[in-house]
Motif scaffolding. Structure first.
Motif, PDB file in Angstrom:
ATOM      1  N   ALA A 288     -13.986  -6.121   8.567  1.00 52.89           N
ATOM      2  CA  ALA A 288     -13.098  -5.603   9.608  1.00 52.89           C
ATOM      3  C   ALA A 288     -11.835  -6.452   9.680  1.00 52.89           C
ATOM      4  O   ALA A 288     -10.713  -5.921   9.727  1.00 52.89           O
ATOM      5  CB  ALA A 288     -13.822  -5.603  10.950  1.00 52.89           C
ATOM      6  N   ALA A 289     -11.999  -7.776   9.645  1.00 52.12           N
ATOM      7  CA  ALA A 289     -10.837  -8.661   9.707  1.00 52.12           C
ATOM      8  C   ALA A 289      -9.909  -8.401   8.530  1.00 52.12           C
ATOM      9  O   ALA A 289      -8.681  -8.306   8.687  1.00 52.12           O
ATOM     10  CB  ALA A 289     -11.289 -10.117   9.710  1.00 52.12           C
ATOM     11  N   LEU A 290     -10.520  -8.264   7.343  1.00 51.29           N
ATOM     12  CA  LEU A 290      -9.714  -8.037   6.146  1.00 51.29           C
ATOM     13  C   LEU A 290      -8.983  -6.716   6.216  1.00 51.29           C
ATOM     14  O   LEU A 290      -7.805  -6.627   5.875  1.00 51.29           O
ATOM     15  CB  LEU A 290     -10.627  -8.019   4.929  1.00 51.29           C
ATOM     16  CG  LEU A 290     -10.612  -9.288   4.102  1.00 51.29           C
ATOM     17  CD1 LEU A 290     -11.515  -9.120   2.911  1.00 51.29           C
ATOM     18  CD2 LEU A 290      -9.198  -9.600   3.660  1.00 51.29           C
ATOM     19  N   ALA A 291      -9.710  -5.693   6.679  1.00 50.67           N
ATOM     20  CA  ALA A 291      -9.088  -4.378   6.781  1.00 50.67           C
ATOM     21  C   ALA A 291      -7.884  -4.456   7.710  1.00 50.67           C
ATOM     22  O   ALA A 291      -6.826  -3.879   7.435  1.00 50.67           O
ATOM     23  CB  ALA A 291     -10.096  -3.354   7.294  1.00 50.67           C
ATOM     24  N   GLY A 292      -8.036  -5.205   8.815  1.00 53.90           N
ATOM     25  CA  GLY A 292      -6.928  -5.381   9.743  1.00 53.90           C
ATOM     26  C   GLY A 292      -5.718  -6.002   9.077  1.00 53.90           C
ATOM     27  O   GLY A 292      -4.603  -5.474   9.161  1.00 53.90           O
ATOM     28  N   VAL A 293      -5.956  -7.123   8.389  1.00 58.06           N
ATOM     29  CA  VAL A 293      -4.841  -7.802   7.724  1.00 58.06           C
ATOM     30  C   VAL A 293      -4.217  -6.888   6.668  1.00 58.06           C
ATOM     31  O   VAL A 293      -2.993  -6.825   6.508  1.00 58.06           O
ATOM     32  CB  VAL A 293      -5.320  -9.114   7.064  1.00 58.06           C
ATOM     33  CG1 VAL A 293      -4.203  -9.763   6.281  1.00 58.06           C
ATOM     34  CG2 VAL A 293      -5.836 -10.069   8.121  1.00 58.06           C
ATOM     35  N   TYR A 294      -5.074  -6.130   5.974  1.00 54.32           N
ATOM     36  CA  TYR A 294      -4.591  -5.219   4.936  1.00 54.32           C
ATOM     37  C   TYR A 294      -3.645  -4.177   5.529  1.00 54.32           C
ATOM     38  O   TYR A 294      -2.559  -3.939   5.017  1.00 54.32           O
ATOM     39  CB  TYR A 294      -5.788  -4.551   4.274  1.00 54.32           C
ATOM     40  CG  TYR A 294      -5.455  -3.532   3.222  1.00 54.32           C
ATOM     41  CD1 TYR A 294      -4.914  -3.937   1.996  1.00 54.32           C
ATOM     42  CD2 TYR A 294      -5.685  -2.181   3.431  1.00 54.32           C
ATOM     43  CE1 TYR A 294      -4.612  -3.017   1.017  1.00 54.32           C
ATOM     44  CE2 TYR A 294      -5.384  -1.247   2.452  1.00 54.32           C
ATOM     45  CZ  TYR A 294      -4.847  -1.667   1.252  1.00 54.32           C
ATOM     46  OH  TYR A 294      -4.546  -0.752   0.292  1.00 54.32           O
ATOM     47  N   VAL A 295      -4.085  -3.600   6.652  1.00 60.68           N
ATOM     48  CA  VAL A 295      -3.262  -2.571   7.283  1.00 60.68           C
ATOM     49  C   VAL A 295      -1.928  -3.144   7.751  1.00 60.68           C
ATOM     50  O   VAL A 295      -0.875  -2.523   7.618  1.00 60.68           O
ATOM     51  CB  VAL A 295      -4.030  -1.928   8.467  1.00 60.68           C
ATOM     52  CG1 VAL A 295      -3.105  -1.061   9.298  1.00 60.68           C
ATOM     53  CG2 VAL A 295      -5.199  -1.124   7.948  1.00 60.68           C
ATOM     54  N   ILE A 296      -1.981  -4.394   8.283  1.00 65.22           N
ATOM     55  CA  ILE A 296      -0.741  -5.012   8.770  1.00 65.22           C
ATOM     56  C   ILE A 296       0.211  -5.332   7.612  1.00 65.22           C
ATOM     57  O   ILE A 296       1.404  -5.117   7.703  1.00 65.22           O
ATOM     58  CB  ILE A 296      -1.056  -6.298   9.567  1.00 65.22           C
ATOM     59  CG1 ILE A 296      -1.857  -5.941  10.813  1.00 65.22           C
ATOM     60  CG2 ILE A 296       0.216  -7.034   9.946  1.00 65.22           C
ATOM     61  CD1 ILE A 296      -2.469  -7.146  11.498  1.00 65.22           C
ATOM     62  N   THR A 297      -0.344  -5.850   6.506  1.00 64.87           N
ATOM     63  CA  THR A 297       0.537  -6.317   5.435  1.00 64.87           C
ATOM     64  C   THR A 297       0.941  -5.221   4.462  1.00 64.87           C
ATOM     65  O   THR A 297       1.911  -5.377   3.753  1.00 64.87           O
ATOM     66  CB  THR A 297      -0.131  -7.450   4.639  1.00 64.87           C
ATOM     67  OG1 THR A 297      -1.417  -7.009   4.204  1.00 64.87           O
ATOM     68  CG2 THR A 297      -0.246  -8.712   5.445  1.00 64.87           C
ATOM     69  N   LYS A 298       0.190  -4.113   4.430  1.00 63.64           N
ATOM     70  CA  LYS A 298       0.443  -3.107   3.403  1.00 63.64           C
ATOM     71  C   LYS A 298       1.876  -2.569   3.416  1.00 63.64           C
ATOM     72  O   LYS A 298       2.529  -2.540   2.373  1.00 63.64           O
ATOM     73  CB  LYS A 298      -0.555  -1.946   3.527  1.00 63.64           C
ATOM     74  CG  LYS A 298      -0.527  -1.028   2.329  1.00 63.64           C
ATOM     75  CD  LYS A 298      -1.698  -0.073   2.351  1.00 63.64           C
ATOM     76  CE  LYS A 298      -1.852   0.689   1.062  1.00 63.64           C
ATOM     77  NZ  LYS A 298      -0.671   1.405   0.631  1.00 63.64           N
ATOM     78  N   PRO A 299       2.404  -2.163   4.592  1.00 64.08           N
ATOM     79  CA  PRO A 299       3.777  -1.643   4.567  1.00 64.08           C
ATOM     80  C   PRO A 299       4.752  -2.664   4.015  1.00 64.08           C
ATOM     81  O   PRO A 299       5.653  -2.320   3.240  1.00 64.08           O
ATOM     82  CB  PRO A 299       4.084  -1.360   6.037  1.00 64.08           C
ATOM     83  CG  PRO A 299       2.809  -1.485   6.769  1.00 64.08           C
ATOM     84  CD  PRO A 299       1.804  -2.144   5.920  1.00 64.08           C
ATOM     85  N   SER A 300       4.540  -3.932   4.395  1.00 62.99           N
ATOM     86  CA  SER A 300       5.453  -4.972   3.940  1.00 62.99           C
ATOM     87  C   SER A 300       5.347  -5.180   2.429  1.00 62.99           C
ATOM     88  O   SER A 300       6.352  -5.333   1.731  1.00 62.99           O
ATOM     89  CB  SER A 300       5.152  -6.256   4.702  1.00 62.99           C
ATOM     90  OG  SER A 300       5.558  -7.353   3.992  1.00 62.99           O
ATOM     91  N   ILE A 301       4.098  -5.156   1.887  1.00 65.05           N
ATOM     92  CA  ILE A 301       3.924  -5.339   0.440  1.00 65.05           C
ATOM     93  C   ILE A 301       4.545  -4.167  -0.313  1.00 65.05           C
ATOM     94  O   ILE A 301       5.285  -4.345  -1.277  1.00 65.05           O
ATOM     95  CB  ILE A 301       2.425  -5.480   0.085  1.00 65.05           C
ATOM     96  CG1 ILE A 301       1.867  -6.780   0.672  1.00 65.05           C
ATOM     97  CG2 ILE A 301       2.220  -5.463  -1.420  1.00 65.05           C
ATOM     98  CD1 ILE A 301       0.368  -6.918   0.540  1.00 65.05           C
ATOM     99  N   ASP A 302       4.252  -2.943   0.163  1.00 71.73           N
ATOM    100  CA  ASP A 302       4.820  -1.771  -0.494  1.00 71.73           C
ATOM    101  C   ASP A 302       6.338  -1.755  -0.378  1.00 71.73           C
ATOM    102  O   ASP A 302       7.047  -1.477  -1.345  1.00 71.73           O
ATOM    103  CB  ASP A 302       4.255  -0.483   0.121  1.00 71.73           C
ATOM    104  CG  ASP A 302       2.791  -0.311  -0.202  1.00 71.73           C
ATOM    105  OD1 ASP A 302       2.310  -1.081  -1.057  1.00 71.73           O
ATOM    106  OD2 ASP A 302       2.146   0.566   0.378  1.00 71.73           O
ATOM    107  N   GLY A 303       6.817  -2.083   0.827  1.00 71.48           N
ATOM    108  CA  GLY A 303       8.255  -2.091   1.064  1.00 71.48           C
ATOM    109  C   GLY A 303       8.962  -3.055   0.140  1.00 71.48           C
ATOM    110  O   GLY A 303      10.047  -2.759  -0.378  1.00 71.48           O
ATOM    111  N   GLN A 304       8.301  -4.203  -0.094  1.00 70.31           N
ATOM    112  CA  GLN A 304       8.895  -5.192  -0.966  1.00 70.31           C
ATOM    113  C   GLN A 304       9.085  -4.653  -2.373  1.00 70.31           C
ATOM    114  O   GLN A 304      10.100  -4.884  -3.016  1.00 70.31           O
ATOM    115  CB  GLN A 304       7.968  -6.392  -1.041  1.00 70.31           C
ATOM    116  CG  GLN A 304       8.697  -7.659  -0.810  1.00 70.31           C
ATOM    117  CD  GLN A 304       7.888  -8.545   0.069  1.00 70.31           C
ATOM    118  OE1 GLN A 304       6.675  -8.527   0.018  1.00 70.31           O
ATOM    119  NE2 GLN A 304       8.534  -9.311   0.884  1.00 70.31           N
ATOM    120  N   GLN A 305       8.063  -3.896  -2.839  1.00 69.59           N
ATOM    121  CA  GLN A 305       8.158  -3.351  -4.184  1.00 69.59           C
ATOM    122  C   GLN A 305       9.297  -2.348  -4.273  1.00 69.59           C
ATOM    123  O   GLN A 305      10.076  -2.376  -5.219  1.00 69.59           O
ATOM    124  CB  GLN A 305       6.835  -2.694  -4.574  1.00 69.59           C
ATOM    125  CG  GLN A 305       6.154  -3.484  -5.667  1.00 69.59           C
ATOM    126  CD  GLN A 305       4.649  -3.327  -5.596  1.00 69.59           C
ATOM    127  OE1 GLN A 305       4.148  -2.437  -4.931  1.00 69.59           O
ATOM    128  NE2 GLN A 305       3.940  -4.173  -6.287  1.00 69.59           N
TER     129      GLN A 305
END
Lengths: 199, 194, 195
Positions: A24-41
């Motif tokens: 659950a913790a990982l999923a949370g961090v994943y959801v938070i960071t995903k837009p930023s990681i994708d946006g960076q690309q």
């Protein structure tokens, strides 16, 4: 300190609980960071497109193309200015690099001359292979204004009978760079020709 | 032909220990004698190939379809740890002689970063099929065995000479490994790298 | 043991890389430059601190015979979190450290401290221990990175000090082994002299 007694029930219970909380913790961090990681690309790609198409500012049209014998697709970003083809930025890659893989952006004008090249992602050895990057050496400058399509510029390192000066002690990286640029040129050629046929 | 080049590349050019720095702990720890290091090498070939097969299957059929790739690290390490335990139990029951030869190395392999490292690395290689991954892993593990056996041979010789006190043990081993890595660099133009 | 001792023992006296010879893989692999060494060290420090914190607070909850798998899950979670955060906020560093961020999971230092210290001591002590060990690891990785970058490309933290090509072998694989070998020998020499 007394160790907690282990029985099947509390073993399964505690492990399951830990795994659930962890996921659950990982999923949370994943959801938070995903837009930023994708946006960076996306931002990185946009920046690279801008860098390899000097003089062009506008939207590009993205075409994915997979060359025969290739494992991955190459992306051709066609640039139109005032209804005419300005050129294209090709996001290409090589799997022959020293650390297996790097990707480049190569800009072409409408006639297929190389405008600029830019490294998008690489893991080559610092001090050696990383000289393919513009900021580290002028290796990549020799590709500028060359036209791979009409064969006057033999896109291979000199060791392989071409015209490209390889980076000292980094022949593999240099060869891989040529491989990526060739792939870009081929893809750009196919895409622009196909466009012409359709019209 | 592709596979031949890949195998040569993994064993000599991109040697897992000497060029990629994975599995250094067993490389330094279990390399006193040629015999034990060979046993370790065989155990690593076995476990690594099996581990990559299982983790690639999980990656392709569970994690990617369910969009759970962020759980990759956690899943892979648990799978590898469980796998090593299982191999140990199965070997103990079915082949006591093999268990006696390899058994002591199995617990050490769980914390061998080479196993997890290669399992993760093959999932990040573009266009690798499961067969590609397994061949790549087996060749990489053979490269590990080659490196550790050669290194053990060198260390056996080193026992016979006098080494300055401060350099004994780990320091001289590391420097020897450095020279061995230099020798392996001679292979670097042998095949296009993977 | 006093609180200060717990914090500082990891820096020099029980330095994980140079004295305890733990975590060799990242010490050799990512230290091609000082920045990479520092980044890797700090990422490991974060994982050590958080996993020690959590494991010591859960030590009475986890049954003894499943403690290792439980520790591994906790450590792997923090490693994945660091990995995602770095991909998100420090993409360049994350690219150059690559696989080795994920491999903090199998870094013997982390599981070693969990088993040897955090599962037996109080929460605060465990945090100090994790922080100290992590900073000791960071210190030695940065040091190796500085030496290799200086000899190999004539720069420190990317600032060129000596122009020219440098001694290339030091940024390549053999240089890593040789620099670390000589550093450990030096530390041992200094320790002997002190005694």
């Amino acid at each position: 300190m007394a160790k907690k007694e282990s029985n099947l029930r509390n073993m399964i219970f505690s492990l399951t609980l830990i795994v659930l909380v962890a996921s659950a913790a990982l999923a949370g961090v994943y959801v938070i960071t995903k837009p930023s990681i994708d946006g960076q690309q996306v931002a990185k790609t946009q920046e690279a497109i801008k860098a390899v198409l000097p003089g062009f500012s506008g939207k590009t049209e993205r075409v994915a193309i997979k060359l025969p014998n290739d494992a991955d697709s190459v992306f051709v970003n066609l640039a139109y200015q005032d209804g005419e083809l300005f050129g294209g930025a090709v996001q290409t890659y090589t799997d022959k690099a020293f650390k297996s893989y790097f990707s480049l952006m190569v800009g072409f004008d409408a006639a297929g001359n190389i405008l600029e090249t830019e490294v998008i992602k690489m893991e080559e050895t610092p001090g050696l292979g990383d000289k393919i990057d513009k900021s580290k050496s002028n290796f990549s400058e020799q590709f500028v204004k060359m036209c791979p399509a009409n064969n006057e510029f033999n896109l291979k390192v000199k060791k392989d009978g071409g015209t490209v000066d390889a980076i000292t002690a980094a022949t593999i990286s240099s060869r891989a760079y040529c491989d990526a640029v060739n792939r870009a040129a081929e893809a750009f050629d196919i895409v622009t020709k196909k466009g012409a046929n359709n019209e | 032909m592709e596979y031949v080049l890949m195998i040569i590349g993994c064993i000599f050019v991109n040697n897992i220990v000497l060029a990629q720095f994975l599995g250094i702990c067993p490389f330094l720890g279990v390399s006193n004698k040629i015999n034990t290091s060979f046993g370790m090498g065989v155990a690593v070939i076995f476990v690594m190939t099996l581990a990559t097969l299982v983790t690639s299957l999980i990656q392709n059929y569970v994690l990617i379809p369910m969009d759970l790739t962020f759980l990759k690290t956690i899943t892979f390490i648990l799978v590898i740890a469980a796998l090593v335990q299982m191999v140990e139990i199965v070997l103990k029951k079915t082949s006591p002689s093999l268990y006696q030869a390899l058994g002591i190395f199995l617990p050490l392999i769980t914390t061998n970063c080479a196993v997890l490292g290669v399992a993760i690395a093959v999932t990040e290689k573009a266009g690798f099929t499961i067969l590609d991954s397994v061949v790549y892993t087996a060749a990489t593990a053979i490269g590990f065995t080659l490196a550790i056996v050669i290194f053990a041979g060198l260390r056996e010789q080193m026992d016979l000479v006098k080494i300055p006190k401060g350099m004994q043990g780990v320091p001289i081993s590391l420097i020897t490994a450095g020279i061995l890595a230099m020798a392996f660099m001679g292979f670097s133009n042998l095949v296009p790298s993977f | 043991m006093s609180k200060v001792r717990i914090l500082t023992k990891g820096l020099l006296k029980e330095n994980p890389t140079l004295v305890l010879i733990l975590g060799m893989c990242p010490s050799l692999a990512v230290t091609t430059s000082a920045m990479n060494g520092l980044g890797m060290g700090l990422a490991t420090t974060f994982v050590l601190l958080m996993s020690n914190l959590l494991i010591s607070s859960l030590k009475n909850f986890i049954p003894d015979s499943v403690r290792i798998p439980a520790f591994i899950v906790i450590i792997a979670t923090f490693v994945s979190i660091v990995d995602l955060l770095m991909q998100s906020y420090l993409p360049a560093l994350s690219d150059s450290l690559g696989l080795f961020i994920k491999l903090i999971v199998v870094n013997c230092i982390v599981l070693g401290r969990a088993e040897a210290f955090a599962s037996k001591n109080s929460v605060f002590d465990s945090m100090l221990d994790g922080l100290g060990m992590g900073l000791g690891f960071t210190l030695s990785l940065t040091l190796i990175g500085i030496i290799r970058e200086l000899l190999g490309s004539g720069a420190i933290f990317g600032h060129t000090l000596i122009s020219g090509d440098g001694i290339l072998i030091f940024v390549l694989a053999p240089g890593a082994f040789i620099v670390l070998g000589f550093l450990i020998a030096l530390v041992r020499y200094l320790q002997r002299k002190k005694n």
